[in-house]
Write a protein that holds these residues in place. Sequence first.
Motif, short mmCIF file in Angstrom:
data_model
loop_
_atom_site.label_atom_id
_atom_site.label_comp_id
_atom_site.label_asym_id
_atom_site.label_seq_id
_atom_site.Cartn_x
_atom_site.Cartn_y
_atom_site.Cartn_z
N ALA A 1 36.56 41.74 32.45
CA ALA A 1 37.78 42.40 32.92
C ALA A 1 38.50 43.18 31.82
O ALA A 1 38.86 44.34 32.00
CB ALA A 1 38.71 41.38 33.56
N ILE A 2 38.76 42.53 30.67
CA ILE A 2 39.64 43.18 29.68
C ILE A 2 38.97 43.29 28.31
O ILE A 2 38.13 42.49 27.94
CB ILE A 2 41.02 42.46 29.58
N GLU B 1 38.59 40.31 25.84
CA GLU B 1 37.50 39.37 26.16
C GLU B 1 36.14 39.94 25.76
O GLU B 1 35.22 39.21 25.39
CB GLU B 1 37.47 39.07 27.66
N VAL C 1 43.48 44.36 35.35
CA VAL C 1 43.00 43.05 35.81
C VAL C 1 43.10 43.01 37.33
O VAL C 1 43.77 43.83 37.95
CB VAL C 1 43.80 41.89 35.16
N ALA D 1 39.66 32.14 31.89
CA ALA D 1 40.15 31.57 33.14
C ALA D 1 41.05 30.38 32.86
O ALA D 1 41.08 29.86 31.74
CB ALA D 1 38.96 31.12 34.00
N GLY D 2 41.76 29.97 33.89
CA GLY D 2 42.55 28.75 33.82
C GLY D 2 41.76 27.59 34.41
O GLY D 2 40.82 27.80 35.19
N SER E 1 47.03 36.88 41.19
CA SER E 1 48.19 36.51 40.38
C SER E 1 47.78 35.57 39.26
O SER E 1 46.87 34.75 39.43
CB SER E 1 49.25 35.82 41.24
N LEU E 2 48.50 35.69 38.14
CA LEU E 2 48.24 34.80 37.01
C LEU E 2 48.90 33.44 37.26
O LEU E 2 48.39 32.41 36.84
CB LEU E 2 48.77 35.44 35.72
N ASP F 1 40.57 32.50 38.18
CA ASP F 1 40.60 33.80 37.52
C ASP F 1 41.12 34.86 38.47
O ASP F 1 41.67 34.53 39.53
CB ASP F 1 39.21 34.17 36.95
N MET F 2 40.93 36.14 38.12
CA MET F 2 41.46 37.21 38.95
C MET F 2 40.40 38.25 39.35
O MET F 2 40.75 39.30 39.88
CB MET F 2 42.62 37.91 38.21
N GLU F 3 39.12 37.97 39.07
CA GLU F 3 38.09 38.98 39.37
C GLU F 3 36.82 38.45 40.03
O GLU F 3 36.16 39.18 40.79
CB GLU F 3 37.67 39.72 38.08
N THR G 1 41.33 29.57 28.81
CA THR G 1 42.49 29.93 27.96
C THR G 1 43.71 29.06 28.24
O THR G 1 44.61 28.97 27.42
CB THR G 1 42.94 31.39 28.22
N ASP G 2 43.77 28.48 29.45
CA ASP G 2 45.02 27.79 29.83
C ASP G 2 44.73 26.70 30.85
O ASP G 2 43.78 26.77 31.61
CB ASP G 2 46.03 28.79 30.41
N MET H 1 46.41 24.80 33.94
CA MET H 1 47.50 25.06 34.90
C MET H 1 48.42 23.85 35.08
O MET H 1 49.55 24.00 35.53
CB MET H 1 46.92 25.48 36.25
N PHE I 1 47.85 31.51 27.85
CA PHE I 1 46.81 32.54 27.92
C PHE I 1 46.86 33.41 26.66
O PHE I 1 45.84 33.60 25.98
CB PHE I 1 47.01 33.41 29.18
N1 SAH Z 1 48.76 40.53 29.75
C1 SAH Z 1 47.37 40.23 29.97
C2 SAH Z 1 47.11 40.02 31.43
C3 SAH Z 1 45.89 39.26 31.65
S1 SAH Z 1 45.82 38.57 33.23
C4 SAH Z 1 46.49 41.29 29.33
O1 SAH Z 1 46.28 42.37 29.90
O2 SAH Z 1 46.01 41.04 28.23
C5 SAH Z 1 44.70 37.29 32.97
C6 SAH Z 1 43.25 37.65 32.82
O3 SAH Z 1 42.58 36.49 32.38
C7 SAH Z 1 42.58 38.02 34.13
O4 SAH Z 1 41.58 38.98 33.94
C8 SAH Z 1 42.03 36.68 34.66
O5 SAH Z 1 40.73 36.80 35.21
C9 SAH Z 1 41.99 35.76 33.45
N2 SAH Z 1 42.76 34.50 33.55
C10 SAH Z 1 42.92 33.65 32.51
N3 SAH Z 1 43.64 32.56 32.90
C11 SAH Z 1 43.93 32.72 34.21
C12 SAH Z 1 44.68 31.93 35.16
N4 SAH Z 1 45.23 30.76 34.84
N5 SAH Z 1 44.81 32.42 36.41
C13 SAH Z 1 44.26 33.61 36.75
N6 SAH Z 1 43.57 34.38 35.89
C14 SAH Z 1 43.39 33.96 34.63
#
Ligand code: SAH
Length: 240
Positions: A11-12, A15, A65, A92-93, A156-157, A176-178, A200-201, A203, A213
């Motif tokens: 996605a970004i 990463e 994203v 991902a979370g 949504s995050l 995740d979001m993708e 990364t996180d 929840m 994150f």
């Molecule tokens: N400000 C950030 C936004 C990232 S959004 C930036 O642009 O750097 C989070 C990204 O990480 C998404 O691509 C998603 O797939 C992933 N991600 C990590 N932890 C997540 C969580 N707890 N819920 C949803 N997506 C998460």
Amino acid sequence: MKVSKLCFLIAIPAEAKPLIEHFGLIHHPNLFGALPPIAYKGVYKNIELMVVVNGKDQQLGVDLVGTQPATLAAHLAIEHFNPDLIINAGTAGAFARNGSQIGNVYLSHKYIVFHDRRIPIPGWDAYGVGRYPTFNTSVLAARLGFKQGVVTSGNSLDMPEVDERTINEIGGEIKDMEAAAMAWVASLYEKPFFCIKSITDLMDSEKTTQEEFLENLHMASISLKDACFKVVEHLSNSDI
Ligand code: SAH
């Protein structure tokens, strides 16, 4: 299955960067015309590699994203490259209550779902969840020492209660979001697809998801790169 053309959808850029640098992949500007996804290509041993990153929002300049950019990137990557295998690599979370820790790496398991498409009408309720196929990663996970989990996507995050309830109902473990959007496109083309997700996180921790994150993005992207390298190395030696 012997893999000779492998596509990573990421996605970004944060990463993707360690992976792109590790494999010395070359940026191919304008491969997709004026559309946002960005392509990188290279070769590792006997495997042609392509990485496609979602790209940036033309008005806001932020990383694209979420599921619509993911759909577009997956479609363009498959049309252009016709890979044997697609891997969505990303962060991902996860939940501490499932034994997850920050930096853990998971492979997708069973199916890939959506947790925020609520359509309470028979038929459409199941369409909302999706349950798209993932390549069976059990052998790979056992051989390379990764965990496995059901990946669940939404736009949504954060995780409002209604999403958490759905995630619990459908057994979602990795958020995740993708992934589900990419898995849907892969299923349309009948391409094998799975996810490699670095956590990364958590929840269910004290901190907010965005705080965790951002704090862990760099570290998790390095462990993502290490995991992707292990998988590519494995694919260069054996069938999956
Ligand atoms: N400000 C950030 C936004 C990232 S959004 C930036 O642009 O750097 C989070 C990204 O990480 C998404 O691509 C998603 O797939 C992933 N991600 C990590 N932890 C997540 C969580 N707890 N819920 C949803 N997506 C998460």
